[in-house]
Motif scaffolding. Structure first.
Motif, mmCIF file in Angstrom:
data_model
loop_
_atom_site.group_PDB
_atom_site.id
_atom_site.type_symbol
_atom_site.label_atom_id
_atom_site.label_comp_id
_atom_site.label_asym_id
_atom_site.label_seq_id
_atom_site.Cartn_x
_atom_site.Cartn_y
_atom_site.Cartn_z
ATOM 1 N N ALA A 262 -23.672 -33.906 15.187
ATOM 2 C CA ALA A 262 -24.143 -34.166 16.567
ATOM 3 C C ALA A 262 -24.937 -35.466 16.612
ATOM 4 O O ALA A 262 -25.670 -35.783 15.671
ATOM 5 C CB ALA A 262 -25.002 -33.002 17.038
ATOM 6 N N SER A 263 -24.802 -36.196 17.721
ATOM 7 C CA SER A 263 -25.379 -37.547 17.803
ATOM 8 C C SER A 263 -26.911 -37.548 17.756
ATOM 9 O O SER A 263 -27.516 -38.564 17.433
ATOM 10 C CB SER A 263 -24.892 -38.255 19.060
ATOM 11 N N ASP A 264 -27.542 -36.416 18.060
ATOM 12 C CA ASP A 264 -29.013 -36.374 18.024
ATOM 13 C C ASP A 264 -29.536 -35.789 16.700
ATOM 14 O O ASP A 264 -30.729 -35.594 16.535
ATOM 15 C CB ASP A 264 -29.551 -35.558 19.199
ATOM 16 N N GLN A 265 -28.620 -35.524 15.789
ATOM 17 C CA GLN A 265 -29.003 -34.894 14.514
ATOM 18 C C GLN A 265 -29.473 -35.957 13.518
ATOM 19 O O GLN A 265 -28.870 -37.011 13.405
ATOM 20 C CB GLN A 265 -27.781 -34.152 13.968
ATOM 21 N N THR A 266 -30.557 -35.696 12.804
ATOM 22 C CA THR A 266 -31.048 -36.651 11.810
ATOM 23 C C THR A 266 -30.718 -36.142 10.405
ATOM 24 O O THR A 266 -30.512 -34.945 10.199
ATOM 25 C CB THR A 266 -32.579 -36.812 11.903
ATOM 26 N N LEU A 267 -30.714 -37.066 9.448
ATOM 27 C CA LEU A 267 -30.435 -36.668 8.062
ATOM 28 C C LEU A 267 -31.450 -35.645 7.563
ATOM 29 O O LEU A 267 -31.085 -34.670 6.920
ATOM 30 C CB LEU A 267 -30.425 -37.890 7.141
ATOM 31 N N ILE A 268 -32.718 -35.822 7.892
ATOM 32 C CA ILE A 268 -33.723 -34.889 7.370
ATOM 33 C C ILE A 268 -33.528 -33.488 7.952
ATOM 34 O O ILE A 268 -33.673 -32.488 7.247
ATOM 35 C CB ILE A 268 -35.181 -35.413 7.584
ATOM 36 N N ARG A 269 -33.135 -33.394 9.222
ATOM 37 C CA ARG A 269 -32.911 -32.052 9.797
ATOM 38 C C ARG A 269 -31.676 -31.404 9.169
ATOM 39 O O ARG A 269 -31.660 -30.207 8.936
ATOM 40 C CB ARG A 269 -32.812 -32.126 11.320
ATOM 41 N N LEU A 270 -30.664 -32.230 8.890
ATOM 42 C CA LEU A 270 -29.487 -31.691 8.186
ATOM 43 C C LEU A 270 -29.884 -31.202 6.791
ATOM 44 O O LEU A 270 -29.459 -30.129 6.359
ATOM 45 C CB LEU A 270 -28.401 -32.760 8.068
ATOM 46 N N PHE A 271 -30.718 -31.983 6.102
ATOM 47 C CA PHE A 271 -31.126 -31.617 4.734
ATOM 48 C C PHE A 271 -31.894 -30.292 4.730
ATOM 49 O O PHE A 271 -31.727 -29.473 3.840
ATOM 50 C CB PHE A 271 -32.013 -32.711 4.118
ATOM 51 N N LYS A 272 -32.760 -30.102 5.736
ATOM 52 C CA LYS A 272 -33.594 -28.891 5.773
ATOM 53 C C LYS A 272 -32.758 -27.636 6.046
ATOM 54 O O LYS A 272 -33.231 -26.521 5.837
ATOM 55 C CB LYS A 272 -34.691 -29.033 6.843
ATOM 56 N N SER A 273 -31.539 -27.830 6.543
ATOM 57 C CA SER A 273 -30.661 -26.674 6.819
ATOM 58 C C SER A 273 -29.326 -26.848 6.085
ATOM 59 O O SER A 273 -28.301 -26.336 6.520
ATOM 60 C CB SER A 273 -30.409 -26.566 8.325
ATOM 61 N N ILE A 274 -29.353 -27.552 4.959
ATOM 62 C CA ILE A 274 -28.097 -27.950 4.309
ATOM 63 C C ILE A 274 -27.296 -26.741 3.810
ATOM 64 O O ILE A 274 -26.063 -26.793 3.755
ATOM 65 C CB ILE A 274 -28.364 -28.978 3.166
ATOM 66 N N SER A 275 -27.979 -25.644 3.489
ATOM 67 C CA SER A 275 -27.265 -24.444 3.017
ATOM 68 C C SER A 275 -26.368 -23.880 4.111
ATOM 69 O O SER A 275 -25.442 -23.130 3.821
ATOM 70 C CB SER A 275 -28.259 -23.391 2.533
ATOM 71 N N LYS A 276 -26.636 -24.234 5.379
ATOM 72 C CA LYS A 276 -25.819 -23.741 6.495
ATOM 73 C C LYS A 276 -24.814 -24.787 6.984
ATOM 74 O O LYS A 276 -24.081 -24.563 7.940
ATOM 75 C CB LYS A 276 -26.725 -23.328 7.670
ATOM 76 N N GLN A 277 -24.826 -25.968 6.344
ATOM 77 C CA GLN A 277 -23.930 -27.057 6.759
ATOM 78 C C GLN A 277 -22.657 -27.046 5.902
ATOM 79 O O GLN A 277 -22.654 -26.549 4.787
ATOM 80 C CB GLN A 277 -24.626 -28.410 6.588
ATOM 81 N N PRO A 278 -21.585 -27.650 6.420
ATOM 82 C CA PRO A 278 -20.361 -27.766 5.604
ATOM 83 C C PRO A 278 -20.633 -28.595 4.338
ATOM 84 O O PRO A 278 -21.523 -29.449 4.332
ATOM 85 C CB PRO A 278 -19.386 -28.517 6.521
ATOM 86 N N ASP A 279 -19.835 -28.341 3.303
ATOM 87 C CA ASP A 279 -19.981 -29.085 2.040
ATOM 88 C C ASP A 279 -19.903 -30.597 2.252
ATOM 89 O O ASP A 279 -20.559 -31.364 1.560
ATOM 90 C CB ASP A 279 -18.880 -28.676 1.046
ATOM 91 N N GLY A 280 -19.087 -31.024 3.210
ATOM 92 C CA GLY A 280 -18.922 -32.459 3.471
ATOM 93 C C GLY A 280 -20.222 -33.112 3.903
ATOM 94 O O GLY A 280 -20.496 -34.263 3.545
ATOM 95 N N VAL A 281 -21.028 -32.401 4.665
ATOM 96 C CA VAL A 281 -22.316 -32.946 5.110
ATOM 97 C C VAL A 281 -23.275 -33.029 3.926
ATOM 98 O O VAL A 281 -23.980 -34.024 3.746
ATOM 99 C CB VAL A 281 -22.917 -32.090 6.254
ATOM 100 N N ARG A 282 -23.253 -31.999 3.096
ATOM 101 C CA ARG A 282 -24.113 -31.990 1.900
ATOM 102 C C ARG A 282 -23.735 -33.140 0.955
ATOM 103 O O ARG A 282 -24.599 -33.899 0.508
ATOM 104 C CB ARG A 282 -23.952 -30.638 1.193
ATOM 105 N N ASN A 283 -22.447 -33.288 0.677
ATOM 106 C CA ASN A 283 -22.006 -34.298 -0.291
ATOM 107 C C ASN A 283 -22.148 -35.722 0.243
ATOM 108 O O ASN A 283 -22.660 -36.609 -0.447
ATOM 109 C CB ASN A 283 -20.548 -34.053 -0.687
ATOM 110 N N HIS A 284 -21.688 -35.947 1.460
ATOM 111 C CA HIS A 284 -21.677 -37.318 1.987
ATOM 112 C C HIS A 284 -23.007 -37.699 2.644
ATOM 113 O O HIS A 284 -23.403 -38.862 2.605
ATOM 114 C CB HIS A 284 -20.492 -37.499 2.938
#
Ligand code: MN
Length: 224
Positions: A63-85
């Motif tokens: 999502a365009s308003d999503q930041t890397l740090i917010r993705l990192f804090k919920s990375i266990s719920k994100q697709p593997d592609g978000v975690r890896n890339h």
């Protein structure tokens, strides 16, 4: 000609990157870190490996308003592609900034030296532990100096493109310094000699930048 940048980066700006993600410039030439890190390695590492992380991250429909740090804090719920890339993008963007050809920035600031000596007893003991952990990490990954949740300096490693700020990190904390120990970071020049690469690496470390990251990390931990 590439102008050498002496401007310092911040954790805050890296953590708050949002889509569309873009490849940051190195701030120095591919050959600038010779002989510790060779030009051919820098070029393929930055222009191809890091570019691929950026391109693949942009394909993840973040999502365009999503930041890397917010993705990192919920990375266990994100697709593997978000975690890896996502990790690949953050870890490399940070890595380019902790290396420098600028001699003044390669001197360890007194404040940081005192902090490292306090945590590891001496700079040499710190470097030895960092090299050992980096050399012993099995497979691909990163070795880090972090401020852990207690605010103490600690050396840790992550596999693949994981980051100490991810909720999956076994030792979590705020990154202060890192070294890429994937084979692509050293194989052209050092082949299988990861320990030799890590030893040479100390010659091009941007301690001024690391001091800045460390002070920022301490402020971030005080706020939480
Ligand atoms: Mn890499």
């Amino acid at each position: 000609m590439v102008l050498v940048s002496t401007a310092l980066a911040s954790l805050d700006s890296l953590n708050n990157l949002k889509p569309p993600f873009t490849l940051p410039s190195l701030g120095y030439g591919y050959e600038a870190l010779e002989p510790a890190v060779d030009a051919a390695t820098m070029k393929v590492h930055h222009d191809r490996h890091h570019q691929a992380y950026v391109d693949n991250l942009n394909k993840q429909n973040v999502a365009s308003d999503q930041t890397l740090i917010r993705l990192f804090k919920s990375i266990s719920k994100q697709p593997d592609g978000v975690r890896n890339h996502g990790g690949g993008h953050w870890n490399h963007a940070f890595f380019w900034t902790i290396m420098t050809p600028v001699k003044e920035n390669q001197a360890v600031p007194a404040r940081l030296q005192k902090e490292i000596e306090g945590a590891f007893s001496s700079m040499d003991a710190f470097k030895k532990q960092f090299e050992e952990k980096g050399t012993k990490l099995f497979g691909s990954g990163w070795v880090w100096l972090i401020r852990n949740s207690k605010g103490a300096l600690e050396i840790t490693t992550t596999s693949n493109q994981d980051n100490p700020q991810m909720d999956v990190a076994t030792t979590s904390g705020v990154p202060v310094f890192n070294a890429d120990v994937w084979e692509h970071a050293y194989y052209l020049k050092y082949q299988n000699k990861r320990a030799d690469y890590l030893k040479a690496f100390w010659n091009i470390v941007n301690w001024k930048q690391i001091d800045e990251y460390d002070q920022e990390a301490l402020k971030m931990l005080r706020k939480n």
